[in-house]
Scaffold this motif. Sequence first.
Motif, PDB file in Angstrom:
ATOM      1  N   ARG A 115       6.958   7.167  -0.614  1.00  8.85           N
ATOM      2  CA  ARG A 115       7.600   6.725   0.797  1.00  8.85           C
ATOM      3  C   ARG A 115       8.524   7.788   1.161  1.00  8.85           C
ATOM      4  O   ARG A 115       9.202   8.274   0.543  1.00  8.85           O
ATOM      5  CB  ARG A 115       8.216   5.327   0.420  1.00  8.85           C
ATOM      6  CG  ARG A 115       8.450   4.646   1.587  1.00  8.85           C
ATOM      7  CD  ARG A 115       8.993   3.096   1.208  1.00  8.85           C
ATOM      8  NE  ARG A 115      10.291   3.153   0.764  1.00  8.85           N
ATOM      9  CZ  ARG A 115      11.374   3.310   1.389  1.00  8.85           C
ATOM     10  NH1 ARG A 115      11.611   3.332   2.672  1.00  8.85           N
ATOM     11  NH2 ARG A 115      12.549   3.230   0.794  1.00  8.85           N
TER      12      ARG A 115
ATOM     13  N   LEU B  82      11.462   1.372   6.729  1.00 11.42           N
ATOM     14  CA  LEU B  82      12.118   0.559   5.859  1.00 11.42           C
ATOM     15  C   LEU B  82      11.535  -0.531   5.261  1.00 11.42           C
ATOM     16  O   LEU B  82      10.840  -1.303   6.318  1.00 11.42           O
ATOM     17  CB  LEU B  82      13.602   0.122   6.267  1.00 11.42           C
ATOM     18  CG  LEU B  82      14.659   1.129   6.901  1.00 11.42           C
ATOM     19  CD1 LEU B  82      15.854   0.505   7.283  1.00 11.42           C
ATOM     20  CD2 LEU B  82      14.843   2.241   5.530  1.00 11.42           C
ATOM     21  N   LEU B  83      11.213  -0.862   3.991  1.00 13.41           N
ATOM     22  CA  LEU B  83      10.325  -1.776   3.528  1.00 13.41           C
ATOM     23  C   LEU B  83      11.026  -3.201   3.913  1.00 13.41           C
ATOM     24  O   LEU B  83      10.134  -4.140   4.365  1.00 13.41           O
ATOM     25  CB  LEU B  83      10.623  -1.742   1.985  1.00 13.41           C
ATOM     26  CG  LEU B  83       9.595  -0.671   1.386  1.00 13.41           C
ATOM     27  CD1 LEU B  83       9.562  -0.622  -0.221  1.00 13.41           C
ATOM     28  CD2 LEU B  83       8.167  -0.526   1.557  1.00 13.41           C
ATOM     29  N   ARG B  84      12.446  -3.469   4.204  1.00  8.62           N
ATOM     30  CA  ARG B  84      12.885  -4.591   4.379  1.00  8.62           C
ATOM     31  C   ARG B  84      12.492  -4.757   5.906  1.00  8.62           C
ATOM     32  O   ARG B  84      12.746  -6.005   6.402  1.00  8.62           O
ATOM     33  CB  ARG B  84      14.244  -4.493   4.168  1.00  8.62           C
ATOM     34  CG  ARG B  84      15.117  -3.733   5.184  1.00  8.62           C
ATOM     35  CD  ARG B  84      16.546  -3.780   4.720  1.00  8.62           C
ATOM     36  NE  ARG B  84      17.456  -3.024   5.510  1.00  8.62           N
ATOM     37  CZ  ARG B  84      17.942  -1.975   5.252  1.00  8.62           C
ATOM     38  NH1 ARG B  84      17.843  -1.590   3.869  1.00  8.62           N
ATOM     39  NH2 ARG B  84      18.565  -1.014   5.959  1.00  8.62           N
ATOM     40  N   CYS B  85      12.200  -3.995   6.956  1.00  7.85           N
ATOM     41  CA  CYS B  85      11.918  -4.291   8.204  1.00  7.85           C
ATOM     42  C   CYS B  85      10.092  -4.207   8.344  1.00  7.85           C
ATOM     43  O   CYS B  85      10.156  -4.677   9.444  1.00  7.85           O
ATOM     44  CB  CYS B  85      12.550  -3.038   8.994  1.00  7.85           C
ATOM     45  SG  CYS B  85      14.255  -3.006   9.049  1.00  7.85           S
TER      46      CYS B  85
ATOM     47  N   LEU C 184       6.302  -4.275   6.056  1.00 10.30           N
ATOM     48  CA  LEU C 184       5.565  -3.462   5.038  1.00 10.30           C
ATOM     49  C   LEU C 184       3.992  -4.006   4.949  1.00 10.30           C
ATOM     50  O   LEU C 184       3.806  -5.162   5.487  1.00 10.30           O
ATOM     51  CB  LEU C 184       6.139  -3.361   3.697  1.00 10.30           C
ATOM     52  CG  LEU C 184       6.354  -4.936   2.990  1.00 10.30           C
ATOM     53  CD1 LEU C 184       5.174  -5.168   2.357  1.00 10.30           C
ATOM     54  CD2 LEU C 184       7.493  -4.755   2.056  1.00 10.30           C
TER      55      LEU C 184
ATOM     56  N   ALA D  74       5.543   0.815   4.126  1.00 15.42           N
ATOM     57  CA  ALA D  74       6.479   0.638   4.989  1.00 15.42           C
ATOM     58  C   ALA D  74       5.912   0.886   6.568  1.00 15.42           C
ATOM     59  O   ALA D  74       5.256   1.789   6.767  1.00 15.42           O
ATOM     60  CB  ALA D  74       7.993   1.206   4.946  1.00 15.42           C
ATOM     61  N   HIS D  75       6.182  -0.092   7.393  1.00 16.65           N
ATOM     62  CA  HIS D  75       5.796   0.348   8.897  1.00 16.65           C
ATOM     63  C   HIS D  75       6.690   1.264   9.614  1.00 16.65           C
ATOM     64  O   HIS D  75       7.703   1.409   9.129  1.00 16.65           O
ATOM     65  CB  HIS D  75       5.831  -1.059   9.538  1.00 16.65           C
ATOM     66  CG  HIS D  75       4.789  -2.159   9.333  1.00 16.65           C
ATOM     67  ND1 HIS D  75       4.885  -3.549   9.344  1.00 16.65           N
ATOM     68  CD2 HIS D  75       3.803  -2.201   8.137  1.00 16.65           C
ATOM     69  CE1 HIS D  75       4.288  -4.070   8.845  1.00 16.65           C
ATOM     70  NE2 HIS D  75       3.399  -3.413   8.128  1.00 16.65           N
ATOM     71  N   SER D  76       5.915   1.752  10.611  1.00 22.21           N
ATOM     72  CA  SER D  76       6.493   2.865  11.285  1.00 22.21           C
ATOM     73  C   SER D  76       6.730   2.183  12.762  1.00 22.21           C
ATOM     74  O   SER D  76       5.993   1.428  13.094  1.00 22.21           O
ATOM     75  CB  SER D  76       5.468   4.063  11.274  1.00 22.21           C
ATOM     76  OG  SER D  76       6.042   5.061  12.234  1.00 22.21           O
TER      77      SER D  76
END
Length: 100
Positions: free
Chosen positions: A24, A71-74, A76, A91-93
């Motif tokens: 990541r 960010l994984l928290r935002c 994934l 993680a999403h972009s």
Amino acid sequence: MASCAARSAASAPGKAGARPTYARREPEKTALWQVVNAHLESFLRYTRDNYKRPLPRYVELELRRFLRCGLLRCGLTRLRCRRCGKDMLVAHSCKGRGIC
């Protein structure tokens, strides 16, 4: 469908039979992310208070999206290799064309 090892070997020249790896980006560890995160609100406040016109809305939105990108928290997606069973979190972009 190619096996994980075959895909890995193709993506890693000189490492025949190497296991697939994914690392990541960890944008929160970069100097740019840390500076924007620490100073975005004060920067926006300064521009509102000291300029006749505020920053264009797209600039603020791009900076805010940058802070969430990768960010994984935002957001994934969990992936699992059918062949080896290995799980991976991606993680999403923001798909932005600016800072990211």
